[in-house]
Design an enzyme around this catalytic site. Structure first.
Site, PDB file in Angstrom:
ATOM      1  N   CYS A 110       0.832  -1.207   0.000  1.00  0.00           N
ATOM      2  CA  CYS A 110       0.000   0.000   0.000  1.00  0.00           C
ATOM      3  C   CYS A 110       0.869   1.260   0.000  1.00  0.00           C
ATOM      4  CB  CYS A 110      -0.895  -0.043   1.230  1.00  0.00           C
ATOM      5  SG  CYS A 110      -1.705   1.494   1.653  1.00  0.00           S
TER       6      CYS A 110
ATOM      7  N   CYS B 214       0.249   3.726   2.787  1.00  0.00           N
ATOM      8  CA  CYS B 214       0.772   3.163   4.033  1.00  0.00           C
ATOM      9  C   CYS B 214       2.265   3.446   4.171  1.00  0.00           C
ATOM     10  CB  CYS B 214       0.530   1.656   4.085  1.00  0.00           C
ATOM     11  SG  CYS B 214      -1.204   1.192   4.080  1.00  0.00           S
TER      12      CYS B 214
END
Length: 143
Positions: free
Chosen positions: A66, A69
């Site tokens: 991600c 992230c």
């Protein structure tokens, strides 16, 4: 202003934007979760409930693939460096710990949940700044 001055200003602006995007790209490509703060608690399905059951705990739900992230990870690490003496700051990889993520209804990452004595006190979806997270933890501590 003359046309030449405008052209020079546009070229300088393009160079500055290019440099900013390059720096952001390099920071994302080089993000390594193993270099996070030693003060971060790494959660799993097995230790999740016990960890959040007492006190205030900030949990970053993330995954290695991600991109947002990878932006949030170093911010959460900085939060841990600043306030881990007041609250637990933790991360849970949703890819490896799907049971907990499903039980909490985590559909988007990064998601950050602040728990107080095992109950959700506040929840954020998407990248949040260090100041927002520190304030939210302090609010949970004072409530």
């Amino acid at each position: 202003m003359s046309g030449t001055v405008w052209i020079v200003l546009v070229i300088i602006l393009i160079i500055m934007l290019g440099w900013a995007f390059f720096k952001r790209y390099k920071s994302l490509v080089n993000y390594d979760p193993s270099k996070d703060s030693d003060k971060l608690v790494i959660l799993t399905d097995a230790n999740f409930k016990a960890t959040i059951s007492k006190g205030v705990t900030l949990v970053d739900f993330w995954a290695e693939w991600c991109t947002p992230c990878k932006i949030q990870g170093p911010i959460v690490s900085d939060v841990a460096e600043e306030i881990s003496d007041q609250a637990k700051i933790a991360k849970l990889d949703v890819q490896s710990n799907q049971k907990t993520a499903q039980q909490l209804g985590i559909r988007n990452i990064p998601t950050i949940i602040i728990f107080k004595d095992g109950k959700v006190a506040q929840q954020f979806v998407g990248v949040k700044t260090k100041s927002v997270l520190v304030k939210a933890v302090k609010d949970a501590l004072n409530s």
